[in-house]
Scaffold this active site. Structure first.
Site, PDB file in Angstrom:
ATOM      1  N   SER A  41       0.853  -1.198   0.000  1.00  0.00           N
ATOM      2  CA  SER A  41       0.000   0.000   0.000  1.00  0.00           C
ATOM      3  C   SER A  41       0.880   1.237   0.000  1.00  0.00           C
ATOM      4  CB  SER A  41      -0.883   0.027   1.238  1.00  0.00           C
ATOM      5  OG  SER A  41      -0.191   0.669   2.290  1.00  0.00           O
ATOM      6  N   SER A  43       4.321   0.877  -0.686  1.00  0.00           N
ATOM      7  CA  SER A  43       5.630   0.451  -1.187  1.00  0.00           C
ATOM      8  C   SER A  43       5.470  -0.233  -2.524  1.00  0.00           C
ATOM      9  CB  SER A  43       6.224  -0.559  -0.201  1.00  0.00           C
ATOM     10  OG  SER A  43       5.374  -1.695  -0.179  1.00  0.00           O
ATOM     11  N   LYS A  60      12.335  -3.599  -1.984  1.00  0.00           N
ATOM     12  CA  LYS A  60      11.068  -2.964  -1.588  1.00  0.00           C
ATOM     13  C   LYS A  60      11.380  -1.493  -1.353  1.00  0.00           C
ATOM     14  CE  LYS A  60       7.377  -3.275   1.799  1.00  0.00           C
ATOM     15  NZ  LYS A  60       6.656  -4.216   2.683  1.00  0.00           N
ATOM     16  N   SER A 112      15.883 -11.117  -0.670  1.00  0.00           N
ATOM     17  CA  SER A 112      16.129 -12.225  -1.614  1.00  0.00           C
ATOM     18  C   SER A 112      15.025 -12.218  -2.670  1.00  0.00           C
ATOM     19  CB  SER A 112      16.144 -13.573  -0.900  1.00  0.00           C
ATOM     20  OG  SER A 112      15.297 -13.587   0.215  1.00  0.00           O
ATOM     21  N   TYR A 113      15.390 -12.644  -3.856  1.00  0.00           N
ATOM     22  CA  TYR A 113      14.451 -12.680  -4.977  1.00  0.00           C
ATOM     23  C   TYR A 113      13.936 -14.102  -5.122  1.00  0.00           C
ATOM     24  CZ  TYR A 113      12.840 -12.668  -9.839  1.00  0.00           C
ATOM     25  OH  TYR A 113      12.087 -12.800 -10.982  1.00  0.00           O
ATOM     26  N   ALA A 114      12.629 -14.259  -5.073  1.00  0.00           N
ATOM     27  CA  ALA A 114      12.019 -15.599  -5.214  1.00  0.00           C
ATOM     28  C   ALA A 114      11.709 -15.793  -6.700  1.00  0.00           C
ATOM     29  CB  ALA A 114      10.747 -15.679  -4.385  1.00  0.00           C
ATOM     30  N   ASP A 157      -1.035 -12.293   8.021  1.00  0.00           N
ATOM     31  CA  ASP A 157      -1.646 -12.086   6.702  1.00  0.00           C
ATOM     32  C   ASP A 157      -1.221 -13.205   5.754  1.00  0.00           C
ATOM     33  OD1 ASP A 157      -1.706  -9.389   4.225  1.00  0.00           O
ATOM     34  OD2 ASP A 157      -3.085 -11.018   4.681  1.00  0.00           O
ATOM     35  N   GLU A 161      -0.561 -15.610  -1.915  1.00  0.00           N
ATOM     36  CA  GLU A 161       0.240 -14.546  -2.543  1.00  0.00           C
ATOM     37  C   GLU A 161       1.507 -14.223  -1.735  1.00  0.00           C
ATOM     38  OE1 GLU A 161      -2.936 -14.559  -1.872  1.00  0.00           O
ATOM     39  OE2 GLU A 161      -4.122 -13.177  -3.113  1.00  0.00           O
ATOM     40  N   ASP A 175       6.474 -10.855   3.472  1.00  0.00           N
ATOM     41  CA  ASP A 175       5.501  -9.857   3.896  1.00  0.00           C
ATOM     42  C   ASP A 175       4.905 -10.181   5.253  1.00  0.00           C
ATOM     43  OD1 ASP A 175       2.999  -8.050   2.018  1.00  0.00           O
ATOM     44  OD2 ASP A 175       4.743  -7.488   3.208  1.00  0.00           O
TER      45      ASP A 175
HETATM   46  C1  LIG Z   1       3.985 -10.637  -1.427  1.00  0.00           C
HETATM   47  C2  LIG Z   1       4.663  -9.661  -2.333  1.00  0.00           C
HETATM   48  N1  LIG Z   1       5.002 -10.333  -3.596  1.00  0.00           N
HETATM   49  C3  LIG Z   1       6.291 -10.612  -3.812  1.00  0.00           C
HETATM   50  N2  LIG Z   1       7.152 -10.264  -2.850  1.00  0.00           N
HETATM   51  C4  LIG Z   1       8.478 -10.551  -2.992  1.00  0.00           C
HETATM   52  C5  LIG Z   1       9.007 -11.213  -4.116  1.00  0.00           C
HETATM   53  C6  LIG Z   1       8.096 -11.565  -5.177  1.00  0.00           C
HETATM   54  C7  LIG Z   1       8.503 -12.139  -6.388  1.00  0.00           C
HETATM   55  C8  LIG Z   1       7.575 -12.429  -7.391  1.00  0.00           C
HETATM   56  C9  LIG Z   1       8.019 -12.965  -8.652  1.00  0.00           C
HETATM   57  C10 LIG Z   1       9.243 -13.461  -8.960  1.00  0.00           C
HETATM   58  N3  LIG Z   1       9.231 -13.843 -10.272  1.00  0.00           N
HETATM   59  N4  LIG Z   1       8.035 -13.581 -10.769  1.00  0.00           N
HETATM   60  C11 LIG Z   1       7.272 -13.040  -9.809  1.00  0.00           C
HETATM   61  C12 LIG Z   1       6.203 -12.178  -7.179  1.00  0.00           C
HETATM   62  C13 LIG Z   1       5.772 -11.598  -6.002  1.00  0.00           C
HETATM   63  C14 LIG Z   1       6.704 -11.272  -4.997  1.00  0.00           C
HETATM   64  C15 LIG Z   1      10.444 -11.521  -4.110  1.00  0.00           C
HETATM   65  O1  LIG Z   1      11.012 -12.110  -5.055  1.00  0.00           O
HETATM   66  N5  LIG Z   1      11.197 -11.176  -3.033  1.00  0.00           N
HETATM   67  C16 LIG Z   1      10.696 -10.520  -1.952  1.00  0.00           C
HETATM   68  C17 LIG Z   1       9.323 -10.160  -1.904  1.00  0.00           C
HETATM   69  C18 LIG Z   1       8.745  -9.428  -0.866  1.00  0.00           C
HETATM   70  C19 LIG Z   1       9.513  -8.973   0.297  1.00  0.00           C
HETATM   71  C20 LIG Z   1       8.528  -8.590   1.380  1.00  0.00           C
HETATM   72  C21 LIG Z   1       8.788  -7.444   2.215  1.00  0.00           C
HETATM   73  C22 LIG Z   1       7.648  -7.457   1.135  1.00  0.00           C
HETATM   74  C23 LIG Z   1       3.805  -8.421  -2.608  1.00  0.00           C
HETATM   75  C24 LIG Z   1       2.559  -8.852  -3.363  1.00  0.00           C
HETATM   76  C25 LIG Z   1       3.496  -7.756  -1.301  1.00  0.00           C
HETATM   77  C26 LIG Z   1       4.633  -7.497  -3.476  1.00  0.00           C
END
Ligand SMILES: C[C@@H](Nc1nc2c(c3cc(-c4cn[nH]c4)ccc13)C(=O)N=C/C2=C\CC1CC1)C(C)(C)C
Length: 325
Positions: A41, A43, A60, A112-114, A157, A161, A175
């Protein structure tokens, strides 16, 4: 030259002093920013590459003005603390916080990148996970909850997702720690529940509310058990393809949750059904696992998990997620 800095004790030469200097703080110019991964919201999460290591990270980025305007300083502080605790706890089940820095307008969290994104598209793509997949992935989520709750952190939460998948298809919970359910516009707006509240009913569809626990809606209390309710919803969704409580109207959704108004589709795995029924219990103190300490042994020993070795999950090859051809 020798610099006598500690009164005749061990001599410090200039090069030793330089080596003691901390790694210089990173700044935005150390990264090449790529696609937007997602929006919170206050970020935005970007894919970024560290130009020194060539590693991919999720960064972020929070706008300071927005944080102040939306009074989220405390929440950002809580989230950073939770991320720090988790990043140093040695568990691979969470996104790791590598470093933070800021410039005049923004805060940056390098994480870290997922690589394989979040769990939701996988559930939607295959319609429903088979028992092996449901066991494995809900088992990893249970391990993550044990770790979180052991550190006195509640996710609050949990939803598909927020369950991310790394390059090996192991989970990384994201998150957490930010008790954002209540503040965010897209989150639970509980005020509509008290009939005498003069506030207009907000008819905005709430994505987060599908996994919200009944005690949060009524007593506004949060406990680790709220995460077990969300786990029950996620296990149901892995098998049924959709979450147990659904409604276009927020108000009806809350009613369904508080009345435990949901059904099991035909063919729902019997053991999984028994487990979900023991997690989707209105009284948080009666949910399976709430009496356990340290580990959720009463959930681990449920028949649905027969044969699953929880302690080697993170080093086991995950079962393939079969798309229905
Ligand atoms: C839940 C979160 N979604 C995501 N948060 C993170 C990702 C992430 C990666 C993909 C992805 C990778 N490849 N394709 C899609 C899709 C959604 C992601 C990531 O790699 N590394 C750290 C993250 C988050 C760190 C946390 C402090 C917030 C929201 C929806 C809030 C943005």
């Amino acid at each position: 030259q020798v610099v006598q800095v500690n009164g005749g004790g061990q001599s410090l030469t200039a090069d030793k002093i330089v080596n003691m200097m901390p790694v210089t703080k990173r700044n935005p110019r150390d990264y090449i920013f790529g696609k937007v991964i997602g929006e919170g919201s206050y970020s935005t999460v970007y894919l970024a590459k560290d130009i020194h290591t060539n590693r991919e990270h999720a960064i972020k980025v929070c706008e300071k003005q927005q944080i102040i305007r939306e009074k989220k300083r405390e929440q950002v502080r809580r989230e950073k603390d939770a991320l720090n605790i988790l990043s140093n706890s040695g568990s691979s089940l969470f996104v790791k916080l590598y470093c933070t820095f800021q410039d005049a307008e923004r805060l940056y969290f390098v994480m870290s990148y997922a690589k394989n994104g979040d769990l939701l598209p996988y559930i939607n793509k295959v319609g429903s996970f088979d028992a092996a997949c449901t066991r494995f992935y809900s088992g990893e989520i249970l391990r993550a909850l044990e770790h979180l709750h052991d550190l006195n952190i509640m996710h609050r939460d949990l939803k598909p997702e927020n369950i991310l998948l790394d390059h090996n298809m192991h989970i990384k919970v994201a998150d957490f720690g930010c008790s954002k359910i209540l503040e965010q516009p897209d989150a639970v707006d509980k005020s509509i529940l008290d009939e005498n509240n003069p506030r207009q009913r907000s008819n905005s569809f709430v994505g987060t509310a599908q996994y919200v626990s009944p005690e949060l809606l009524t007593e506004k209390t949060i406990s680790p058990s709220s995460d077990l309710w969300a786990l029950g919803c996620i296990i149901y969704q892995m098998i049924a393809g959709l979450p147990p409580f659904r409604s276009r109207s927020e108000y009806m959704l809350f009613k369904k949750i508080l009345n435990l108004d949901y059904v099991y589709p035909d063919g729902f795995n019997a053991d999984a059904k028994d487990l979900v029924q023991k997690l989707l219990v209105l009284d948080p103190n009666e949910r399976l696992g709430t009496k356990d300490d340290q580990r959720y042994t009463s959930i681990r020993s449920h028949p649905f998990y027969n044969g699953l070795d929880f302690d080697t999950l993170h080093v086991t090859n995950p079962p393939p997620i079969y798309p229905y051809l």
